[in-house]
Design a protein around this motif. Structure first.
Motif, PDB file in Angstrom:
ATOM      1  N   ALA A  82       0.833  -1.203   0.000  1.00 18.51           N
ATOM      2  CA  ALA A  82       0.000   0.000   0.000  1.00 18.51           C
ATOM      3  C   ALA A  82       0.869   1.256   0.000  1.00 18.51           C
ATOM      4  O   ALA A  82       0.593   2.222  -0.723  1.00 18.51           O
ATOM      5  N   LYS A  83       1.927   1.229   0.814  1.00 17.41           N
ATOM      6  CA  LYS A  83       2.832   2.385   0.881  1.00 17.41           C
ATOM      7  C   LYS A  83       3.546   2.583  -0.456  1.00 17.41           C
ATOM      8  O   LYS A  83       3.727   3.724  -0.915  1.00 17.41           O
ATOM      9  N   ALA A  84       3.962   1.495  -1.070  1.00 18.10           N
ATOM     10  CA  ALA A  84       4.648   1.581  -2.363  1.00 18.10           C
ATOM     11  C   ALA A  84       3.724   2.145  -3.441  1.00 18.10           C
ATOM     12  O   ALA A  84       4.147   2.951  -4.277  1.00 18.10           O
ATOM     13  N   ASP A  85       2.456   1.734  -3.420  1.00 17.01           N
ATOM     14  CA  ASP A  85       1.483   2.283  -4.372  1.00 17.01           C
ATOM     15  C   ASP A  85       1.324   3.783  -4.155  1.00 17.01           C
ATOM     16  O   ASP A  85       1.321   4.568  -5.100  1.00 17.01           O
ATOM     17  N   GLN A  86       1.190   4.154  -2.885  1.00 15.77           N
ATOM     18  CA  GLN A  86       0.987   5.563  -2.537  1.00 15.77           C
ATOM     19  C   GLN A  86       2.176   6.419  -2.987  1.00 15.77           C
ATOM     20  O   GLN A  86       2.001   7.520  -3.494  1.00 15.77           O
TER      21      GLN A  86
END
Lengths: 111, 142
Positions: A82-86
């Motif tokens: 999720a952090k990488a997508d963000q």
């Protein structure tokens, strides 16, 4: 070479951060100790590691990395994805050992 | 350039948000067109300082003050403190837990990295009360 080219040429599975696949790859770094990576990873590099927790994204952002490749069959946890997508930091997976994949990348000119 | 100060809270054991203060500061310094090599040095120091608070400190505070001549980064916490600062500055010395080591922390490189990348660094620590680290970077590009 763009991050997307890495995935194609080295049969890596992109699992997060697809919006960052146009990042330019400038060198490579291998390491699992985060302080060592913060100190020595080249700006814009692709980082090969076995660490899958979400603090790898903070390190990737601060070193302005092109992509993170989890080697040896390791996978990121959900929060890391999720952090990488963000943050638009591509995360890719490889079943190969870090040493073997790094050798292939180096031979292909990722230096 | 007039002086600008920004502060952030750091929560003990909060690995989810660890690094966010450093990332925010990195973006701010880029917007201010600070020299990129200097930004990278500040990023290393900020990140290592944040992680020290998250792993070893109680709750803490991360403040950066930017002016024409210099940038000052103050990182303080209300944690256990450092009984022997000289020992803590040795490369490879760490009191990190096994769980933190498994995550790739606790290599004993944090404080040495900070000292290497800051132009000046000062540490004050009182066991049982906490630690204050001040790092100064001279803004030579202006």
């Amino acid at each position: 070479m763009q991050a997307s080219d890495l995935a194609t040429q080295f049969n890596l599975t992109v699992v997060a951060g697809r919006e960052g696949l146009d990042r330019i790859v400038a060198g490579g770094h291998c390491g699992d100790l985060l302080s060592e990576v913060m100190a020595n990873a080249p700006i814009g590099c692709v980082w090969l590691t076995i660490q899958g927790h979400q603090n790898i994204i903070a390190v990737a952002i601060l070193r302005e990395m092109a992509a993170v490749v989890l080697t040896g069959g390791n996978v990121p946890d959900d929060a890391t994805r999720a952090k990488a997508d963000q943050e638009k930091i591509p995360i890719m997976l490889s079943g190969q050992r870090t040493y073997d994949l790094a050798g292939q990348l180096y031979a292909a000119g990722v230096v | 350039m007039s002086s600008l100060k920004k502060c952030f809270n750091i929560r003990s054991r909060d690995f989810i948000h660890a690094g966010e203060a450093s990332i925010t500061v990195q973006q701010l310094l880029k917007q201010m067109r600070i020299d990129s090599a200097l930004i990278r040095r500040i990023a290393v120091c900020g990140y290592e300082g944040e992680m020290n608070v998250v792993m070893h400190g109680g709750d803490g505070r991360f403040c950066i003050e930017i002016n024409t001549e210099r940038i000052v980064l103050d990182i303080s916490d209300e944690g256990a403190g450092i009984p022997d600062i000289a020992r803590a500055m040795e490369k490879g010395y760490s009191t990190a837990s096994d769980a933190h080591r498994e995550m790739g922390f606790g290599a004993g490189m944090g404080l040495p990295n900070m000292e290497k990348n800051a132009d000046e660094m000062f540490i004050e620590s009182v066991p049982g009360c906490g630690t204050k680290v001040r790092m100064i970077f001279f803004n030579r590009s202006t």
